[in-house]
Scaffold this motif. Structure first.
Motif, PDB file in Angstrom:
ATOM      1  N   LEU A  73      -2.442   0.006  31.875  1.00 36.19           N
ATOM      2  CA  LEU A  73      -1.253   0.059  31.647  1.00 36.19           C
ATOM      3  C   LEU A  73      -0.784  -0.936  33.032  1.00 36.19           C
ATOM      4  O   LEU A  73       0.418  -1.414  33.128  1.00 36.19           O
ATOM      5  CB  LEU A  73      -0.640   1.335  32.328  1.00 36.19           C
ATOM      6  CG  LEU A  73      -1.296   2.039  31.039  1.00 36.19           C
ATOM      7  CD1 LEU A  73      -0.920   3.612  30.975  1.00 36.19           C
ATOM      8  CD2 LEU A  73      -1.138   1.791  29.429  1.00 36.19           C
ATOM      9  N   TYR A  74      -0.676  -0.270  34.194  1.00 35.63           N
ATOM     10  CA  TYR A  74      -0.356  -1.477  35.529  1.00 35.63           C
ATOM     11  C   TYR A  74      -0.694  -2.563  34.534  1.00 35.63           C
ATOM     12  O   TYR A  74       0.457  -3.155  35.000  1.00 35.63           O
ATOM     13  CB  TYR A  74      -1.298  -1.655  36.583  1.00 35.63           C
ATOM     14  CG  TYR A  74      -0.658  -0.241  37.045  1.00 35.63           C
ATOM     15  CD1 TYR A  74       0.521   0.207  37.984  1.00 35.63           C
ATOM     16  CD2 TYR A  74      -1.085   0.780  38.169  1.00 35.63           C
ATOM     17  CE1 TYR A  74       1.338   1.157  37.872  1.00 35.63           C
ATOM     18  CE2 TYR A  74      -1.479   2.029  38.536  1.00 35.63           C
ATOM     19  CZ  TYR A  74       0.207   1.617  39.072  1.00 35.63           C
ATOM     20  OH  TYR A  74       0.787   3.566  39.601  1.00 35.63           O
ATOM     21  N   PHE A  75      -1.499  -3.586  34.512  1.00 44.40           N
ATOM     22  CA  PHE A  75      -1.906  -4.928  33.733  1.00 44.40           C
ATOM     23  C   PHE A  75      -0.623  -5.401  32.993  1.00 44.40           C
ATOM     24  O   PHE A  75      -0.087  -6.132  32.603  1.00 44.40           O
ATOM     25  CB  PHE A  75      -3.328  -5.062  32.956  1.00 44.40           C
ATOM     26  CG  PHE A  75      -2.892  -6.414  33.194  1.00 44.40           C
ATOM     27  CD1 PHE A  75      -3.824  -7.793  33.773  1.00 44.40           C
ATOM     28  CD2 PHE A  75      -3.046  -6.522  32.155  1.00 44.40           C
ATOM     29  CE1 PHE A  75      -4.392  -8.656  33.472  1.00 44.40           C
ATOM     30  CE2 PHE A  75      -4.074  -7.836  31.477  1.00 44.40           C
ATOM     31  CZ  PHE A  75      -3.945  -9.157  32.289  1.00 44.40           C
ATOM     32  N   GLU A  76      -0.506  -4.169  31.949  1.00 42.05           N
ATOM     33  CA  GLU A  76       0.467  -4.980  31.431  1.00 42.05           C
ATOM     34  C   GLU A  76       2.133  -4.432  31.901  1.00 42.05           C
ATOM     35  O   GLU A  76       2.902  -4.989  30.629  1.00 42.05           O
ATOM     36  CB  GLU A  76       0.689  -3.355  29.856  1.00 42.05           C
ATOM     37  CG  GLU A  76      -1.024  -3.494  29.393  1.00 42.05           C
ATOM     38  CD  GLU A  76      -0.825  -4.460  28.078  1.00 42.05           C
ATOM     39  OE1 GLU A  76       0.282  -4.420  27.308  1.00 42.05           O
ATOM     40  OE2 GLU A  76      -1.108  -5.570  28.073  1.00 42.05           O
ATOM     41  N   LYS A  77       2.198  -3.896  33.115  1.00 45.27           N
ATOM     42  CA  LYS A  77       3.881  -4.153  33.394  1.00 45.27           C
ATOM     43  C   LYS A  77       3.858  -5.440  34.268  1.00 45.27           C
ATOM     44  O   LYS A  77       4.462  -5.068  34.685  1.00 45.27           O
ATOM     45  CB  LYS A  77       4.106  -3.214  34.604  1.00 45.27           C
ATOM     46  CG  LYS A  77       3.702  -1.554  33.504  1.00 45.27           C
ATOM     47  CD  LYS A  77       3.467  -0.132  34.234  1.00 45.27           C
ATOM     48  CE  LYS A  77       4.765   0.064  35.116  1.00 45.27           C
ATOM     49  NZ  LYS A  77       6.183   0.358  34.236  1.00 45.27           N
ATOM     50  N   ASN A  78       3.132  -6.093  34.089  1.00 48.63           N
ATOM     51  CA  ASN A  78       2.623  -7.033  35.013  1.00 48.63           C
ATOM     52  C   ASN A  78       2.569  -6.486  37.058  1.00 48.63           C
ATOM     53  O   ASN A  78       2.957  -7.403  37.251  1.00 48.63           O
ATOM     54  CB  ASN A  78       3.440  -7.855  34.871  1.00 48.63           C
ATOM     55  CG  ASN A  78       3.070  -9.432  33.417  1.00 48.63           C
ATOM     56  OD1 ASN A  78       2.136  -9.260  33.253  1.00 48.63           O
ATOM     57  ND2 ASN A  78       4.283  -8.798  32.790  1.00 48.63           N
ATOM     58  N   ASP A  79       2.034  -5.784  36.866  1.00 46.20           N
ATOM     59  CA  ASP A  79       2.188  -4.714  38.082  1.00 46.20           C
ATOM     60  C   ASP A  79       0.996  -5.734  38.556  1.00 46.20           C
ATOM     61  O   ASP A  79      -0.083  -4.659  39.134  1.00 46.20           O
ATOM     62  CB  ASP A  79       2.596  -3.550  37.725  1.00 46.20           C
ATOM     63  CG  ASP A  79       2.265  -3.435  39.518  1.00 46.20           C
ATOM     64  OD1 ASP A  79       2.292  -3.764  40.688  1.00 46.20           O
ATOM     65  OD2 ASP A  79       3.547  -1.874  39.830  1.00 46.20           O
ATOM     66  N   THR A  80       0.553  -6.908  39.173  1.00 50.42           N
ATOM     67  CA  THR A  80      -0.858  -7.308  39.602  1.00 50.42           C
ATOM     68  C   THR A  80      -1.543  -6.484  41.008  1.00 50.42           C
ATOM     69  O   THR A  80      -2.306  -6.114  41.163  1.00 50.42           O
ATOM     70  CB  THR A  80      -0.449  -8.832  40.031  1.00 50.42           C
ATOM     71  OG1 THR A  80      -0.275  -9.401  39.405  1.00 50.42           O
ATOM     72  CG2 THR A  80      -1.894  -9.663  40.242  1.00 50.42           C
TER      73      THR A  80
END
Length: 477
Positions: free
Chosen positions: A226-233
């Motif tokens: 989910l963090y990856f989908e939000k581009n929150d590297t």
């Protein structure tokens, strides 16, 4: 140094959708939240009367209790037909009217269990809905049943209905645990409401950590995705670091290495991938090739060459022209020319274009194998597909020059100079060659002059020797 591409995967492929078991058995889900398969059928009355005085639950009469117990014993013994027959008799037209709401709720509760045991999830859901439809049933029984209803919606992939049912359950319970938040997070994930999903799974992770427990791997994985989908590297990296702390696996080392690269943390990127490699986790060719590229980017070409060489030998890396070329380049940068040449020979032989023969010619030239360099470059030029024929001819001219084939060297330099990109270098080489040839001619002339002087001196000495003999007096000795 040339910066090599450090990965052979696409970002999306690396961080694919995590797998979640949607159709988890209801009994397992109930175990996760501390419930029994029978939803506290007979214990609920004593349990909850103290919790909610306003809910007046009808009594469970002994005759009904005995019938329910008989049906439950049969169900637990897997004699589902007998159990169902007992329940059918209890809610026959006349019998149903004689049962109060709490007794009916227990009948439907056992019906639901029988239907679930037969994998009749739709039937079980209808029966559980009948349980909560009864008025004034014990609070614990309603809470447990509503949770089971939510689970059954998820089992049937009716995600939104499952979410709605679970929210209703949350409104009724005072002590939801981490597993319940994860279940809700998975429901939101399925309907692509990623913000709600992330909020709930993070709540579950926090609850588990606060209780001194290690959150489940699946929970971390959902948060990671989910963090990856939000581009929150940055947050994705934090979750991966937790995964590696508790569940060290190859895919997490590979993923975190990729993300360290995105964060421009090259040393950590290399260290993460190397950690997986030294543990023999990188068993796929593309993973080993990425490892080699990372070593090259870190100016450690020898290790890159060793990775490629090992993979090609054990065939975990495919023996393509490109992979042999990478190996040859790594050995060349390591100044291991004797190892670079065989690799580049394989690369060139497997290529349909002449470019790699030209590069092979360069390696031969570096290794002072001038004849082999000439042969390889000419082969590459005749085959075609050379990216810069002009620079290839410059190298060819150097090889001819070092092999003392000066006229051919001049021809090669002149041909290279027809491309404006190489005209300056070609002229420099021709000028250098002319000056070198002039220097050699001068040295040769000097050498010849010295030889002539020595010959003349020798001739004079030879002429003086007979004259001295003629002037001698006979008999004098």
């Amino acid at each position: 140094m040339t910066l090599f591409k450090a990965t052979t995967w696409t970002r999306a492929a690396l961080f694919a959708v995590p797998l979640f078991a949607a159709q988890v058995a209801v009994t397992q889900l109930q175990t996760d939240v501390g419930l029994s398969p029978f939803s506290s059928a007979f214990a609920a009355e004593k349990k909850e009367k103290s919790q909610e005085a306003t809910r007046r639950t009808p009594a469970l009469r002994n005759s009904v209790y005995e019938k329910l117990s008989e049906a439950q014993v049969a169900a637990e013994a897997k004699d589902l037909a007998t159990a169902k027959q007992i329940l059918d008799e209890m809610i026959a037209t006349d019998g149903k009217k004689s049962l109060n709401s709490y007794e009916l709720a227990n009948v439907y509760n056992l019906y639901a269990f029988i239907q679930y045991s037969r994998e009749d999830y739709a039937g079980a859901l209808r029966s559980y809905e009948q349980v909560v439809a009864q008025p004034d049933i014990p609070l614990a029984m309603e809470i447990n049943t509503r949770f089971t209803i939510a689970q059954l919606y998820f089992v049937q992939e009716q995600w939104q209905k499952g979410i709605n049912a679970l929210i209703k359950w949350f409104e009724m319970t005072d002590t939801p645990n981490a597993n319940a938040y994860v279940l809700l997070a998975q429901g939101y994930y399925q309907v692509k409401d990623y913000d709600e999903s992330l909020m709930n799974v993070q709540k579950a992770i926090s609850m588990s950590e606060e209780a001194g427990k290690v959150p489940r791997e699946q929970w971390y994985n959902l948060a990671r995705y989910l963090y990856f989908e939000k581009n929150d590297t940055n947050s994705t990296v934090v979750v991966l670091e937790q995964l590696l702390k508790h569940y060290p696996k190859k895919e997490y080392w590979v993923q975190i290495s990729h993300l360290y690269g995105e964060q421009k943390k090259e040393s950590q990127q290399l260290a993460a991938m190397e950690t997986a490699y030294v543990q023999n986790m990188l068993d796929k060719g593309n993973e080993q090739i990425t490892m080699a590229y990372l070593y090259l980017n870190a100016d450690v070409p020898y290790k890159a060459a060793k990775v490629m060489d090992k993979g090609l030998k054990n065939e975990s890396i495919e023996g393509t022209s490109k992979n042999w070329e990478l190996t040859g380049n790594a050995w060349r940068q390591s100044q291991e020319l004797d190892k670079a040449i065989p690799a580049m020979e394989k690369a060139a032989a497997k290529s349909s274009k002449g470019e790699l023969y030209v590069r092979l010619g360069n390696v031969y030239l570096d290794n002072d194998q001038f004849k082999q360099s000439i042969t390889a470059i000419n082969k590459g030029l005749s085959r075609g597909g050379v990216k810069r024929p002009d620079t290839a001819r410059l190298v060819l001219g150097m090889a001819y020059f070092n092999n003392e084939q000066y006229e051919k060297a001049r021809e090669a330099f002149i041909a290279a100079g027809r491309d404006e990109r190489s005209v300056a270098y070609a002229d420099q080489w021709i000028g250098y060659m002319d000056s070198e040839l002039a220097r050699q001619k001068s040295l040769q002339d000097e050498d010849e002059a010295m030889q002539e002087e020595e010959a003349a001196l020798q001739a004079e000495l030879m002429q003086e020797e007979p004259e001295s003999k003629e002037g001698a007096v006979p008999g004098e000795g």
